[in-house]
Design a protein around this motif. Sequence first.
Motif, short mmCIF file in Angstrom:
data_model
loop_
_atom_site.label_atom_id
_atom_site.label_comp_id
_atom_site.label_asym_id
_atom_site.label_seq_id
_atom_site.Cartn_x
_atom_site.Cartn_y
_atom_site.Cartn_z
N LEU A 61 51.15 -6.23 -13.99
CA LEU A 61 51.28 -4.90 -14.55
C LEU A 61 49.97 -4.39 -15.14
O LEU A 61 49.68 -3.19 -15.11
CB LEU A 61 52.38 -4.88 -15.61
N ILE A 62 49.16 -5.31 -15.67
CA ILE A 62 47.83 -4.92 -16.17
C ILE A 62 46.98 -4.40 -15.02
O ILE A 62 46.30 -3.38 -15.12
CB ILE A 62 47.14 -6.10 -16.89
N TYR A 63 47.03 -5.09 -13.89
CA TYR A 63 46.32 -4.63 -12.69
C TYR A 63 46.85 -3.28 -12.25
O TYR A 63 46.09 -2.37 -11.90
CB TYR A 63 46.46 -5.66 -11.57
N ALA A 64 48.17 -3.13 -12.27
CA ALA A 64 48.78 -1.87 -11.84
C ALA A 64 48.36 -0.71 -12.74
O ALA A 64 48.22 0.43 -12.28
CB ALA A 64 50.30 -2.00 -11.85
N THR A 65 48.15 -1.00 -14.02
CA THR A 65 47.74 0.05 -14.96
C THR A 65 46.41 0.65 -14.55
O THR A 65 46.21 1.87 -14.61
CB THR A 65 47.64 -0.53 -16.39
N TYR A 66 45.47 -0.19 -14.12
CA TYR A 66 44.18 0.30 -13.64
C TYR A 66 44.37 1.23 -12.44
O TYR A 66 43.81 2.34 -12.38
CB TYR A 66 43.28 -0.88 -13.27
N GLY A 102 34.00 -1.66 -23.81
CA GLY A 102 34.16 -1.99 -25.23
C GLY A 102 35.55 -2.52 -25.54
O GLY A 102 35.70 -3.49 -26.29
N LEU A 103 36.56 -1.90 -24.96
CA LEU A 103 37.94 -2.36 -25.18
C LEU A 103 38.14 -3.76 -24.62
O LEU A 103 38.79 -4.61 -25.25
CB LEU A 103 38.93 -1.38 -24.52
N PHE A 104 37.58 -4.04 -23.45
CA PHE A 104 37.65 -5.39 -22.90
C PHE A 104 36.96 -6.40 -23.82
O PHE A 104 37.48 -7.48 -24.08
CB PHE A 104 36.98 -5.44 -21.52
N GLY A 109 44.55 -9.38 -27.10
CA GLY A 109 45.93 -9.52 -26.64
C GLY A 109 46.19 -8.61 -25.46
O GLY A 109 45.32 -7.83 -25.04
N ALA A 110 47.40 -8.68 -24.92
CA ALA A 110 47.75 -7.92 -23.71
C ALA A 110 47.63 -6.42 -23.92
O ALA A 110 47.22 -5.69 -23.01
CB ALA A 110 49.16 -8.28 -23.28
N ALA A 115 45.21 -1.10 -22.41
CA ALA A 115 44.41 0.06 -22.80
C ALA A 115 43.08 0.09 -22.04
O ALA A 115 42.66 1.15 -21.54
CB ALA A 115 44.15 0.03 -24.31
N ALA A 116 42.42 -1.06 -21.95
CA ALA A 116 41.13 -1.13 -21.26
C ALA A 116 41.27 -0.76 -19.79
O ALA A 116 40.45 0.00 -19.24
CB ALA A 116 40.53 -2.53 -21.40
N ARG A 117 42.28 -1.30 -19.14
CA ARG A 117 42.46 -1.02 -17.71
C ARG A 117 42.87 0.43 -17.47
O ARG A 117 42.49 1.04 -16.46
CB ARG A 117 43.49 -1.97 -17.11
#
Length: 413
Positions: A61-66, A102-104, A109-110, A115-117
């Motif tokens: 889902l993190i990948y999908a967010t990007y 910067g966020l990365f 945490g997740a 947010a970063a992606r």
Amino acid sequence: MSPASTAAASAGPSARRQASGPAFALTAGVIGLCLAASAVPSPLYRLYAVRWHLPTSTVTLIYATYCLGVLASLLVFGRVSDTWGRRPVVMTGLSGLLVAMGLFGFASGAAWLFAARAVQGLATGIAISASGAALLELRQGRDPATASLANVVASALGVGAGGLLGAVLLQFAPAPLVTPFVVLAVLVAVLLLGMTTVPETVSRVSRSGLRIATPGVPRQIRAPFVVAGLAITCAWSIIGIYLGLAGTLAPALLHTASPLAAGLAILALGGASAVPPLVARALPPAVQIVWGTLALIGGIASMAWSLSADSAVLFVAASVVIGIGVGFAMFGALRTVGAAAPPDGRARVMAAFYIVAYAAISLPAVAAGFVAQRLGAEATFQIFGAGIVAVSVGTLLPALARHRAQHRAQHRA
């Protein structure tokens, strides 16, 4: 007026004077860096998952967010640079990418990764659409194919270098979840500074302030756009699947726990993708698409065989063949769109093209992430690879038909 002369007329005088050199290289560098930044986190996901106890579904889902961020950006802001100017839009995208780094770097945490992606996706969509249009304008007057060549080479090397950079820094650098993004932030800052020297390619006469309009494809270019869309779907869908599964498949086949295995595998595919535009630029775009789809079919079949045979050599060879197919297909697709796009709607058409590309790189990869939890990486690649082979076979027919039609038209002329 020819497309080339029309494009030259629509560009500002300084852009016509500086149609090559540092301005062109910097603009191509924006595309390469955006793609590199998107690939850098791939080798890091396993460490994120271990440190923060993230399930595979969360990583997917993190990948999908990007990807959703890129698509949303292209849908909403795809035409902004047609009316606001290329340079300010590219610089806005790079500024957003700096925020994402910067966020990365501060992630704990997740939620930080989501947010970063998301920010990275929005920034990438803004930057690559305007950069792709600017490349066409910076070279359209003299050599239209060079813009597409630079776009493909920058994208291919960006993906390959980004995957390797993430793996190398994960293996050797202190603070492996921070250092990669510090390095990227420095590179983004350098590019941001460099973009202040790039001439604007949208004339003041054609600008009308900040207008948001959805991407679109004029009716008269829909036929070539469909061929290009099918080609980029084949090429980028296999990139998405490969980036998602290489971290599992490469170490298993190469019998190592080192993250360098995945990084080198991504570099093999990305590096090979940069070769076709450099050695086969004289071929017609439709022929390049045909060669690309044939190479993708052969490469994916070989990779499926390598997984069944547990052959590291065949896996690396298949990665190279797939990369060659990606390079051919993407170069042919970009040349087709670049030649067909009208000068006054170039960013709008490029945004539509990248929407197809990012849908192709994201939706199958996200689905594969969930399937891999149940069936494993090997079976997942074979299932999704078979689907991409089917689309590639379906792409051959319209590409051949387009080449024959263009060949007949040339003979009649």
